[in-house]
Design a protein around this motif. Structure first.
Motif, short mmCIF file in Angstrom:
data_model
loop_
_atom_site.label_atom_id
_atom_site.label_comp_id
_atom_site.label_asym_id
_atom_site.label_seq_id
_atom_site.Cartn_x
_atom_site.Cartn_y
_atom_site.Cartn_z
N PHE A 22 38.62 40.70 50.80
CA PHE A 22 39.79 40.01 49.95
C PHE A 22 39.60 39.98 48.64
O PHE A 22 40.69 40.25 47.65
N PHE A 25 40.70 43.53 47.18
CA PHE A 25 42.03 43.52 47.32
C PHE A 25 42.67 42.80 46.01
O PHE A 25 43.45 43.12 45.42
N ALA A 26 42.27 41.70 45.69
CA ALA A 26 42.54 40.71 44.83
C ALA A 26 42.58 41.15 43.41
O ALA A 26 43.26 41.29 42.47
N THR A 29 44.61 44.32 42.73
CA THR A 29 45.86 44.06 42.72
C THR A 29 45.95 43.44 40.94
O THR A 29 46.99 43.85 40.30
N ARG A 64 41.08 32.45 42.87
CA ARG A 64 41.63 32.51 44.35
C ARG A 64 40.66 32.81 45.24
O ARG A 64 40.60 32.53 46.37
N VAL A 68 39.39 31.10 48.73
CA VAL A 68 39.41 31.77 49.84
C VAL A 68 37.88 31.76 50.62
O VAL A 68 37.70 31.22 51.85
N VAL B 1 52.44 46.24 43.89
CA VAL B 1 52.64 44.81 44.51
C VAL B 1 53.67 44.12 43.90
O VAL B 1 54.14 44.23 42.70
N LEU B 76 46.56 28.69 50.33
CA LEU B 76 46.75 29.74 50.94
C LEU B 76 48.25 30.35 51.25
O LEU B 76 48.52 31.43 51.41
N MET B 83 51.12 37.56 48.13
CA MET B 83 50.48 38.84 48.47
C MET B 83 50.87 39.44 49.67
O MET B 83 50.54 40.70 49.81
#
Lengths: 165, 121
Positions: A22, A25-26, A29, A64, A68, B1, B76, B83
């Motif tokens: 994650f 990925f974050a 991005t 973020r 998580v 994205v 979340l 996302m």
């Protein structure tokens, strides 16, 4: 090694892998959104040139990912503590793992994640309530990161103390 | 994205901020008292027995669990919105989040309730 201990380690490993994926990925991005205009060079050069907005963006990604990560651990922690009401000896069985060197290091990492998420989160609440400049917001971020490191290192020394002595 | 614009979600916003301030106290307090004041090797079942015979700690842990799940659930939910823009995938992830959060809430509150009943009885 009991079956419960194996299950705990397997679940913890799976959650850690999930959090790392994650995080990757974050970060990817965030880099994509960041786009052009920031110039090239290695990541350390780019951090050196980071604007107030870039700092906010990296704080956003770190917030973020730490959120998580802490949630992932909570899932496991609620289950291992709940074992206590089923059987105290089964709880102790799994709990013994927490005293190992590897789990103490993990606990330190978890603490850093909690501290950063807490201090940066309080900074975000302040920014919602008060109208502050981008520069002040960035200074508050420095305070949040510095507090996390100082408190994290101090608490980490206490957590790792049995291994160090 | 692709980031799709959405209406502000006032309830999620207020829940996030309120629980954030509450959790700053509850989680750091929990960590300091449970994991720093006591070495982790000493927090076995006898420690939990002592801890959960106190009404204060039962209430502390129950509040912390509920606040954390509300905070993480709202957070979340918005992360998934951003996302996972494809509707089918987003719906599946939202459902997984709801099921996971409710399951953890059920397990955690049951454990605390059982411990509270034993402490009284």
């Amino acid at each position: 090694v009991t079956a419960l201990q194996t299950a705990f380690v397997a679940l913890l490993t799976a959650l850690l892998v999930g959090v790392v994926l994650f995080g990757a990925f974050a970060t990817r991005t965030a880099l994509a959104i960041r786009g052009s205009g920031t110039g090239g060079g290695s990541w350390i050069h780019r951090i050196g040139r980071a604007s107030d907005r870039d700092a906010q963006r990296w704080a956003f990604v770190a917030h973020r990912v730490t959120g998580v990560a802490v949630f992932a651990f909570l899932l496991l922690h609620v289950f291992d503590v709940s074992l206590y009401v089923i059987s105290a000896s089964r709880f102790d069985d799994v709990h013994r793992l927490y005293g190992t060197a590897a789990m103490r290091v993990f606990e330190c990492l978890l603490l850093f994640a909690i501290l950063f998420h807490t201090f940066n989160g309080l900074r975000l609440v302040v920014l919602d309530v008060a109208e502050l400049s981008a520069q002040t917001a960035r200074r508050l971020l420095v305070v949040a990161v510095a507090s996390s490191i100082v408190l994290g290192v101090a608490a980490g020394a206490i957590i790792l103390q049995p291994e160090l002595s | 994205v692709t980031i799709t614009a959405r209406r502000p979600r006032l309830v999620a916003f207020v829940v996030m901020r309120t629980t954030a301030v509450l959790l700053a106290v509850l989680v750091l307090g929990h960590f300091a008292v449970t994991h720093l004041a006591t070495d982790v090797a000493q927090t076995g079942s006898s420690f939990v027995l002592r801890r959960w015979s106190s009404g204060l700690w039962l209430a502390w842990d129950a509040t912390m669990l509920a606040a954390t799940l509300a905070h993480a659930g709202c957070g979340l939910w918005l992360v998934i919105d951003e996302m996972a823009p494809e509707p089918s995938r987003r719906r599946a992830l939202h459902a997984a989040l709801a099921v996971t959060s409710l399951a953890v809430f059920a397990v955690g509150t049951t454990a605390i309730a059982v411990a509270a009943t034993r402490a009284v009885g």
